[in-house]
Design a protein around this motif. Structure first.
Motif, mmCIF file in Angstrom:
data_model
loop_
_atom_site.group_PDB
_atom_site.id
_atom_site.type_symbol
_atom_site.label_atom_id
_atom_site.label_comp_id
_atom_site.label_asym_id
_atom_site.label_seq_id
_atom_site.Cartn_x
_atom_site.Cartn_y
_atom_site.Cartn_z
ATOM 1 N N THR A 154 0.792 -1.226 0.000
ATOM 2 C CA THR A 154 0.000 0.000 0.000
ATOM 3 C C THR A 154 0.832 1.288 0.000
ATOM 4 N N GLY B 287 -10.194 -0.594 4.517
ATOM 5 C CA GLY B 287 -11.203 -0.114 3.569
ATOM 6 C C GLY B 287 -11.210 -0.922 2.283
ATOM 7 N N GLY B 288 -10.009 -1.246 1.801
ATOM 8 C CA GLY B 288 -9.918 -2.042 0.575
ATOM 9 C C GLY B 288 -10.505 -3.429 0.754
ATOM 10 N N GLN C 5 -7.950 2.246 -2.250
ATOM 11 C CA GLN C 5 -8.919 1.289 -1.704
ATOM 12 C C GLN C 5 -9.670 0.559 -2.821
ATOM 13 N N LEU D 53 -6.417 2.182 5.103
ATOM 14 C CA LEU D 53 -6.577 1.946 3.663
ATOM 15 C C LEU D 53 -6.778 0.464 3.372
ATOM 16 N N GLU E 47 -6.517 8.177 -1.727
ATOM 17 C CA GLU E 47 -6.945 7.140 -0.787
ATOM 18 C C GLU E 47 -8.082 6.303 -1.388
#
Lengths: 169, 263
Positions: free
Chosen positions: A13, B26-27, A35, B23, A31
């Motif tokens: 990430t 959320g992903g 995601q 993140l 962001e």
């Protein structure tokens, strides 16, 4: 206990976010892009049929740029995110740097595909052939777009470079 | 200049400090939601197929080949939930390798699938463009890559399923390629959303076992083809099990036009 996918996502990430920030030029959109990318990789990672992903890092990077380009093609992409992601209200720390401001300004003048080529070539350090494969372009098209992007951003990047020289390795 | 650009991009993004845990969380949450929607979509196709099945049985009892028009009107109407609406998009990736085709077929049509002796090797890299009558390998951008093909049985009936690139020799759109390949017997029908469809029911001559074979080939707007062929026998040419194949053209059409074959 973390899943294998979560371990991968935690490791990748930061790099995905760097690319996303350069592509979007804005924290909230970056962001959101990261995601969405992780969501796509998650689905592919856990699907019932077919072979596992050969190169998850490359797959995720390709998913990121394709998601970015698809979103830019949609009309809604011209809208700026503002209050939909309120969990971290306050000044954008990424915007605090003059270098970043100059960079965002330079990249904002490029077409999304040119910007993507620039990020893949010079942040991800991919070869012309690799960029061509990931974006579905010919190598000639990648070279042309890369050259055009550099020409257009050169004045701003030169100024930024002079400012940032003390930070460079 | 190139080194400078690399250095600048690196320096400018080196100390960005996103909330990585948030993140990733959320992903993962979005990914789970996507997967639920995909599963629900596949179930919807299966339910639609099951719903159509009743009509198909009635129609096939009244005469096998007469079902064609009624069958197709269900799946090719603009509002059909099974139709794929997709225009001007890059080709999708396949959802499975060749070895996974029977299992995916069984997720649409629940039943027992088995590899046919002598055809134990479902083929990845299937590409009609490279065959003698094809348009030749293409390096044009925006064209699908090689596909998959598998022969297997479903509850004992012979099935062939293939997802392959359509042939660029016949044009740039699904409709042009469908009309280019289709014979005058079968014709080609435009499908809402930019795809096109060929279907037929064929009775083989006695030398080929008098089997009845139903065939559907769907040309997707993103230039793939999904071909489904089912026989009323244990192979395409012998061992007749029932008077008609287990699926109607409408059922095969609903399956061929579903998104289940693609990521």
């Amino acid at each position: 206990m973390r899943t294998e996918f979560e371990e991968f996502a935690l490791a990748r990430t930061p790099q995905l976010y760097r690319s996303a920030w350069l592509l979007c030029g804005e924290r909230h959109q970056a962001e959101d892009l990261v995601q969405e990318t992780l969501a796509k990789v998650f689905v592919r990672w856990n699907r019932r049929f077919g072979a596992p992903i050969d190169n998850p890092a490359a797959y995720a990077q390709t998913a990121l740029v394709r998601t970015f380009l698809s979103a830019r093609r949609r009309r809604s992409s011209t809208e700026l995110a503002y209050a939909d992601v309120p969990e971290r209200a306050g000044p954008d720390p990424a915007a605090a740097s003059d270098l970043r401001l100059a960079l965002v300004a330079a990249l904002a003048g490029l077409a999304p595909l040119d910007r993507t080529v620039l990020v893949l070539r010079y942040l991800e350090d991919l070869s012309v052939g690799e960029v061509a494969e990931r974006l579905g372009l010919s190598e000639g098209a990648v070279r042309n777009r890369s050259m055009r992007a550099l020409q257009r951003t050169r004045p701003l990047l030169d100024a930024s470079y002079a400012t940032a020289r003390k930070d460079l390795p | 200049m190139n080194d400078k650009t690399s250095s600048l991009l690196d320096v400018a993004t080196r100390d960005l400090d996103p909330d990585i845990d948030a993140l990733v969380a959320g992903g993962v949450a979005r990914g789970r939601a996507r997967r639920r929607r995909r599963t629900a979509g596949t179930a919807l196709v299966a339910a639609a197929v099951a719903g159509i099945a009743g009509l198909g049985v009635v129609a096939s009892l009244s005469g096998a080949d007469g079902t064609h028009a009624e069958d197709l009107s269900v799946a090719t109407s603009p509002g059909s939930s099974a139709s794929v609406v997709r225009t001007n998009t890059a080709p999708r990736d396949l959802a499975m390798r060749a070895a996974g085709v029977p299992e995916l077929f069984a997720s649409i049509f629940p039943g027992e699938v088995a590899i046919i002796p002598g055809k134990e090797n479902p083929m990845d890299g299937f590409d009609p463009r490279s065959q003698p009558l094809g348009g030749g390998p293409t390096d044009r951008k925006g064209e699908p890559g090689p596909g998959v093909i598998a022969d297997f049985t479903w509850n004992g009936y012979y099935v062939r399923a293939a997802v392959a690139p359509s042939d660029p020799a016949f044009g740039d759109t699904a409709g042009e390629r469908c009309r280019g390949e289709a014979s005058s017997d079968t014709g080609c029908e435009d499908v809402a959303g930019g795809g096109a469809l060929v279907s037929s029911t064929m009775v083989n001559p006695p030398v080929d076992g008098t089997t009845t074979v139903r065939f559907v080939k769907y040309y997707t707007p993103d230039l793939w083809t999904v071909t489904l062929m089912v026989s009323n026998g244990a192979t395409s040419r012998d061992h007749v099990l029932t008077p008609q194949p287990p699926f109607t053209l409408a059922e095969l059409t609903a399956a061929a036009t579903s998104d289940a074959w693609f990521d």
